[in-house]
Scaffold this motif. Sequence first.
Motif, PDB file in Angstrom:
ATOM      1  N   TRP A  92     -49.338 -14.454 -25.423  1.00 59.46           N
ATOM      2  CA  TRP A  92     -48.176 -14.174 -24.570  1.00 59.46           C
ATOM      3  C   TRP A  92     -47.496 -12.864 -24.940  1.00 59.46           C
ATOM      4  CZ3 TRP A  92     -46.604 -15.790 -20.035  1.00 59.46           C
ATOM      5  CH2 TRP A  92     -47.112 -17.005 -19.545  1.00 59.46           C
ATOM      6  N   GLU A  93     -47.446 -12.570 -26.252  1.00 58.46           N
ATOM      7  CA  GLU A  93     -46.823 -11.318 -26.695  1.00 58.46           C
ATOM      8  C   GLU A  93     -47.413 -10.118 -25.980  1.00 58.46           C
ATOM      9  OE1 GLU A  93     -45.873 -12.065 -31.418  1.00 58.46           O
ATOM     10  OE2 GLU A  93     -47.147 -10.412 -30.844  1.00 58.46           O
ATOM     11  N   GLY A  94     -48.719 -10.169 -25.760  1.00 54.42           N
ATOM     12  CA  GLY A  94     -49.425  -9.029 -25.186  1.00 54.42           C
ATOM     13  C   GLY A  94     -48.896  -8.615 -23.829  1.00 54.42           C
ATOM     14  N   LEU A  95     -48.386  -9.562 -23.075  1.00 57.31           N
ATOM     15  CA  LEU A  95     -47.891  -9.231 -21.724  1.00 57.31           C
ATOM     16  C   LEU A  95     -46.531  -8.554 -21.742  1.00 57.31           C
ATOM     17  CD1 LEU A  95     -48.890 -12.255 -19.474  1.00 57.31           C
ATOM     18  CD2 LEU A  95     -49.557  -9.879 -19.155  1.00 57.31           C
ATOM     19  N   ARG A  96     -45.854  -8.639 -22.883  1.00 62.95           N
ATOM     20  CA  ARG A  96     -44.552  -7.978 -23.068  1.00 62.95           C
ATOM     21  C   ARG A  96     -43.505  -8.464 -22.071  1.00 62.95           C
ATOM     22  NH1 ARG A  96     -45.080  -3.576 -26.600  1.00 62.95           N
ATOM     23  NH2 ARG A  96     -47.217  -3.373 -27.258  1.00 62.95           N
ATOM     24  N   VAL A  97     -43.525  -9.739 -21.791  1.00 61.38           N
ATOM     25  CA  VAL A  97     -42.517 -10.313 -20.894  1.00 61.38           C
ATOM     26  C   VAL A  97     -41.620 -11.300 -21.625  1.00 61.38           C
ATOM     27  CG1 VAL A  97     -43.879 -10.004 -18.799  1.00 61.38           C
ATOM     28  CG2 VAL A  97     -44.131 -12.118 -20.128  1.00 61.38           C
ATOM     29  N   MET A  98     -41.856 -11.494 -22.932  1.00 59.44           N
ATOM     30  CA  MET A  98     -41.062 -12.477 -23.675  1.00 59.44           C
ATOM     31  C   MET A  98     -39.865 -11.795 -24.331  1.00 59.44           C
ATOM     32  SD  MET A  98     -43.431 -15.372 -25.210  1.00 59.44           S
ATOM     33  CE  MET A  98     -43.975 -14.551 -26.666  1.00 59.44           C
ATOM     34  N   SER A  99     -38.772 -12.535 -24.373  1.00 59.67           N
ATOM     35  CA  SER A  99     -37.560 -12.004 -24.992  1.00 59.67           C
ATOM     36  C   SER A  99     -37.566 -12.291 -26.484  1.00 59.67           C
ATOM     37  CB  SER A  99     -36.328 -12.648 -24.374  1.00 59.67           C
ATOM     38  OG  SER A  99     -35.195 -12.319 -25.161  1.00 59.67           O
ATOM     39  N   PRO A 100     -37.196 -11.296 -27.297  1.00 56.02           N
ATOM     40  CA  PRO A 100     -37.084 -11.569 -28.735  1.00 56.02           C
ATOM     41  C   PRO A 100     -35.779 -12.246 -29.108  1.00 56.02           C
ATOM     42  CG  PRO A 100     -36.630  -9.263 -28.294  1.00 56.02           C
ATOM     43  CD  PRO A 100     -36.981  -9.885 -26.967  1.00 56.02           C
ATOM     44  N   GLU A 101     -34.820 -12.332 -28.135  1.00 56.79           N
ATOM     45  CA  GLU A 101     -33.479 -12.785 -28.545  1.00 56.79           C
ATOM     46  C   GLU A 101     -32.919 -13.961 -27.759  1.00 56.79           C
ATOM     47  OE1 GLU A 101     -30.576 -12.086 -26.522  1.00 56.79           O
ATOM     48  OE2 GLU A 101     -31.891 -11.314 -24.955  1.00 56.79           O
ATOM     49  N   GLY A 102     -33.360 -14.193 -26.529  1.00 55.52           N
ATOM     50  CA  GLY A 102     -32.808 -15.323 -25.788  1.00 55.52           C
ATOM     51  C   GLY A 102     -33.159 -15.255 -24.322  1.00 55.52           C
ATOM     52  N   CYS A 103     -32.896 -16.373 -23.635  1.00 50.98           N
ATOM     53  CA  CYS A 103     -33.257 -16.503 -22.225  1.00 50.98           C
ATOM     54  C   CYS A 103     -31.984 -16.415 -21.384  1.00 50.98           C
ATOM     55  CB  CYS A 103     -33.952 -17.851 -22.023  1.00 50.98           C
ATOM     56  SG  CYS A 103     -34.512 -18.156 -20.349  1.00 50.98           S
ATOM     57  N   HIS A 104     -31.938 -15.466 -20.467  1.00 55.59           N
ATOM     58  CA  HIS A 104     -30.746 -15.244 -19.635  1.00 55.59           C
ATOM     59  C   HIS A 104     -31.139 -15.185 -18.162  1.00 55.59           C
ATOM     60  CE1 HIS A 104     -28.946 -14.081 -23.473  1.00 55.59           C
ATOM     61  NE2 HIS A 104     -29.965 -13.269 -23.641  1.00 55.59           N
ATOM     62  N   PRO A 105     -31.512 -16.310 -17.565  1.00 58.03           N
ATOM     63  CA  PRO A 105     -31.993 -16.263 -16.186  1.00 58.03           C
ATOM     64  C   PRO A 105     -30.942 -15.705 -15.219  1.00 58.03           C
ATOM     65  CG  PRO A 105     -32.479 -18.383 -17.192  1.00 58.03           C
ATOM     66  CD  PRO A 105     -31.555 -17.663 -18.113  1.00 58.03           C
ATOM     67  N   PHE A 106     -31.394 -14.876 -14.311  1.00 55.88           N
ATOM     68  CA  PHE A 106     -30.585 -14.302 -13.224  1.00 55.88           C
ATOM     69  C   PHE A 106     -29.435 -13.414 -13.718  1.00 55.88           C
ATOM     70  CE2 PHE A 106     -32.315 -18.289 -11.357  1.00 55.88           C
ATOM     71  CZ  PHE A 106     -33.116 -17.710 -10.404  1.00 55.88           C
ATOM     72  N   SER A 107     -29.342 -13.191 -15.010  1.00 59.20           N
ATOM     73  CA  SER A 107     -28.233 -12.421 -15.568  1.00 59.20           C
ATOM     74  C   SER A 107     -28.594 -10.947 -15.656  1.00 59.20           C
ATOM     75  CB  SER A 107     -27.905 -12.958 -16.963  1.00 59.20           C
ATOM     76  OG  SER A 107     -26.940 -12.149 -17.590  1.00 59.20           O
ATOM     77  N   LEU A 108     -27.595 -10.107 -15.459  1.00 57.46           N
ATOM     78  CA  LEU A 108     -27.773  -8.686 -15.736  1.00 57.46           C
ATOM     79  C   LEU A 108     -28.112  -8.551 -17.229  1.00 57.46           C
ATOM     80  CD1 LEU A 108     -27.401  -6.056 -14.040  1.00 57.46           C
ATOM     81  CD2 LEU A 108     -25.158  -5.837 -15.120  1.00 57.46           C
TER      82      LEU A 108
END
Lengths: 400, 92
Positions: free
Chosen positions: A201-217
């Motif tokens: 999954w890391e390879g796709l570079r879509v994961m957050s290192p710090e947290g999940c903020h759906p729909f948020s700026l």
Amino acid sequence: MRRVVITGAGTVNALARDLPGTLAAMAEGRTGIGPLELADVERLSVQIGAQVTGWEPEALFDRTKLSLYDRFTQFALVAAVEAMAQAGLAAVPGDPVRWGCVMGTAGGGNGTVNDAFRAVFAEGKNRVHPFTVPRLMNNAAASHITMAWGLMGPAFSVATACASSNHAIGLAFQMIRAGMADGMLAGGSEAMLTFGGLKAWEGLRVMSPEGCHPFSLGRTGMVQGEGAAVFVLEEYEAARARGAEILAEIRGFAMTSDAGDIVMPSVDGAARAMRGALADAGIAPGEVGYINAHGTGTAANDRTEAAAIRAVFGEAPPPVSSTKAMHGHCIGATGAIEMIACLLALRDGVLAPTLGFQAPDPDCPLDVVPNAARKADVPVAMSNAFAFGGLNAVLVLSRG
Amino acid sequence: MRPDVQDQIISIIAREAVLEPAEVRPEMTLEELGLDSLGLVEMIFAIEETFGVSVPFNANEPAQTDFDISSVGAIVRAVERLISGPSAAAVA
């Protein structure tokens, strides 16, 4: 046409190991995301996830059977036990040939694959566990549920990445509605929080290192989770006749394909799935009181999903929340776990919040129930799942 | 700008964009080269493998990351900073 109802629900996820705990956590707005605990975690660039911690399978399963159960099968079996208990069923009612099981998963026995590869590649061993194949196969969870409960009708697994369990539940719904089966156990299970799985999954570079903020700026990507949810689906008249408590009715289901890009989502594909599910249910957009979004927290999904919701529901869409900031993105299990948020809305009148919301994103003009749960009367709820590969699956439920 | 680094990066980008290296110029943007999101991720992977570096890039917030991908030349300079190490980058 036969009607289909949910009479039992069970789950294991980072929020809780059962349905009441998960409902409570969703209503409180608690998150299960935290530091990952696994071998070689220091070599991962992303070290957070929504992990089921303190899982001790030896205490839950017979030792001789446990050697056949990957973690994703263990989650599924525990969730199925809870679902059957809640349905008030010690065994399948009626003819077991008329009962079956459909389970979604993306990674299947990813932990088993990870362990076997580590043994032969990293540790230089020349053999792996003899049950490596029956543990890793994607249908293992569905098969073990059929064996545990004697389900002798249609049974199989569905692998449509992040939409797997919505496809699984939708197909089970269609089979009962069409008369192919009288009852089904359906849901999804995933246990991909392994070193190899996360490296991929890391390879796709879509994961957050710090947290999940759906729909948020300022959202920084998705956070992985793991777990399972299983539901007992029954034909309405039979469920009524045996006095079952009806948790919700499944009213409509639709699946579409973007036929576009292997990872980038499409507004049109998502919108067609939502419209299709409403048409299947015979329900107008204005009747929907809550949408459980796919809401992964990636830049691309949330922007696209918001546009699709506006395309279907117009200028005043119903409240929408993504519960992935609580239980993480459980990939092939995520739609099943998110169905619990729909039950919370329909039964308890509580909209689970979108946690981690920092500021409105002009690209996501939705009421996302930011950070705190809200009371609302919800007669009809929708659950979205939009997978890599452009495969979309949307369910519409109403109060039972 | 080290010519060897630039040549290697242009070669990587050209491969992802299905172009000849001679067609890739430093002032060009990835959009002009027709590189999509997957091509970008593959390009970054190839850069990491070629130069033995770790590129700080998150597809969710490309503008926020320290790795400038606004043009081919910007990518070359960003890789040069990564190769020369964090202390040199801080001084620059």
